[in-house]
Design a protein around this motif. Structure first.
Motif, PDB file in Angstrom:
ATOM      1  N   SER A 224       0.832  -1.208   0.000  1.00  0.00           N
ATOM      2  CA  SER A 224       0.000   0.000   0.000  1.00  0.00           C
ATOM      3  C   SER A 224       0.868   1.260   0.000  1.00  0.00           C
ATOM      4  O   SER A 224       1.984   1.267   0.533  1.00  0.00           O
ATOM      5  N   SER A 225       0.337   2.300  -0.585  1.00  0.00           N
ATOM      6  CA  SER A 225       1.075   3.570  -0.698  1.00  0.00           C
ATOM      7  C   SER A 225       1.438   4.139   0.660  1.00  0.00           C
ATOM      8  O   SER A 225       2.553   4.637   0.849  1.00  0.00           O
ATOM      9  N   THR A 226       0.525   4.062   1.615  1.00  0.00           N
ATOM     10  CA  THR A 226       0.840   4.617   2.934  1.00  0.00           C
ATOM     11  C   THR A 226       1.923   3.802   3.635  1.00  0.00           C
ATOM     12  O   THR A 226       2.804   4.368   4.284  1.00  0.00           O
ATOM     13  N   LEU A 227       1.890   2.494   3.479  1.00  0.00           N
ATOM     14  CA  LEU A 227       2.929   1.664   4.076  1.00  0.00           C
ATOM     15  C   LEU A 227       4.278   1.929   3.410  1.00  0.00           C
ATOM     16  O   LEU A 227       5.322   1.961   4.082  1.00  0.00           O
TER      17      LEU A 227
ATOM     18  N   GLU B  70       5.494  14.587   4.011  1.00  0.00           N
ATOM     19  CA  GLU B  70       4.494  15.355   3.265  1.00  0.00           C
ATOM     20  C   GLU B  70       3.615  14.423   2.424  1.00  0.00           C
ATOM     21  O   GLU B  70       2.385  14.535   2.425  1.00  0.00           O
ATOM     22  N   GLU B  71       4.234  13.483   1.753  1.00  0.00           N
ATOM     23  CA  GLU B  71       3.485  12.543   0.906  1.00  0.00           C
ATOM     24  C   GLU B  71       2.579  11.649   1.746  1.00  0.00           C
ATOM     25  O   GLU B  71       1.436  11.383   1.376  1.00  0.00           O
ATOM     26  N   ALA B  72       3.072  11.174   2.885  1.00  0.00           N
ATOM     27  CA  ALA B  72       2.267  10.316   3.752  1.00  0.00           C
ATOM     28  C   ALA B  72       1.015  11.045   4.229  1.00  0.00           C
ATOM     29  O   ALA B  72      -0.083  10.466   4.252  1.00  0.00           O
ATOM     30  N   ILE B  73       1.164  12.287   4.595  1.00  0.00           N
ATOM     31  CA  ILE B  73       0.011  13.077   5.046  1.00  0.00           C
ATOM     32  C   ILE B  73      -0.985  13.256   3.900  1.00  0.00           C
ATOM     33  O   ILE B  73      -2.197  13.105   4.098  1.00  0.00           O
ATOM     34  N   LYS B  74      -0.487  13.521   2.701  1.00  0.00           N
ATOM     35  CA  LYS B  74      -1.371  13.647   1.535  1.00  0.00           C
ATOM     36  C   LYS B  74      -2.163  12.364   1.302  1.00  0.00           C
ATOM     37  O   LYS B  74      -3.304  12.408   0.858  1.00  0.00           O
TER      38      LYS B  74
ATOM     39  N   GLU C 186      -2.173   9.406   5.914  1.00  0.00           N
ATOM     40  CA  GLU C 186      -1.516   8.918   7.126  1.00  0.00           C
ATOM     41  C   GLU C 186      -1.647   9.983   8.209  1.00  0.00           C
ATOM     42  O   GLU C 186      -1.548  11.171   7.930  1.00  0.00           O
ATOM     43  N   SER C 187      -1.877   9.555   9.435  1.00  0.00           N
ATOM     44  CA  SER C 187      -2.053  10.527  10.519  1.00  0.00           C
ATOM     45  C   SER C 187      -0.705  11.091  10.965  1.00  0.00           C
ATOM     46  O   SER C 187       0.303  10.378  10.987  1.00  0.00           O
ATOM     47  N   GLU C 188      -0.732  12.360  11.304  1.00  0.00           N
ATOM     48  CA  GLU C 188       0.480  12.985  11.814  1.00  0.00           C
ATOM     49  C   GLU C 188       0.908  12.313  13.110  1.00  0.00           C
ATOM     50  O   GLU C 188       2.107  12.155  13.368  1.00  0.00           O
TER      51      GLU C 188
END
Length: 146
Positions: free
Chosen positions: A31-34, A57-61, A64-66
């Motif tokens: 997965s993209s977030t992983l 920055e990409e994870a937040i987009k 993904e939670s801060e």
């Protein structure tokens, strides 16, 4: 801190090869977030500000939670990461710090049991790719610009 050489400009074929690996990494089933968590964790270990800036920055987009990003450096003690994510983060740490003890059998076998050989191969390659980018960015003092 002054920026050093640009590998992209001086060695375009080498950069093209790195981009081919990056494109492969984007195509994996993970997965993209992983993928972003892997990139952030390896970049934390390697102290790569360029990659940390880009991938947080990409994870937040991607949603993904801060909070989880803040706790990523202490994932072992956090209840916010699943057992599957913890197995992957352990693999990320061991591959990133490969000269310390290699990848131990417990970690390797845990990832194989959870994800199978194909996804394990993809995970290892994802970790290798971000570690390569970290080394390029750190050695050339790249600065992330949005």
């Amino acid at each position: 801190m002054t920026i050093r050489i640009s590998i992209k400009d001086l060695q375009p074929e080498a950069y093209k090869a790195m981009m081919a690996l990056e494109n492969y990494a984007k195509s994996t089933e993970v997965s993209s977030t992983l993928k972003e968590l892997i990139k952030i964790r390896a970049s934390q270990i390697n102290k790569c500000a360029y990659c940390l800036d880009m991938h947080t920055e990409e994870a937040i987009k991607l949603g993904e939670s801060e909070r989880r990003i803040y706790l990523l450096s202490a994932w072992k003690e956090s209840h916010l990461f699943s057992e599957d994510e913890k197995a992957i983060l352990q693999l990320t740490e061991e591959v990133t710090d490969i000269s310390e003890n290699g990848v131990n059998d417990v970690t390797y076998n845990s990832v194989i049991a959870r994800f199978g050989e194909k996804i394990t191969a993809q995970l290892i390659m994802l970790i290798v790719v971000i570690n390569s980018w970290n080394r390029i960015a750190i050695s050339t003092r790249m600065i992330y610009k949005k």
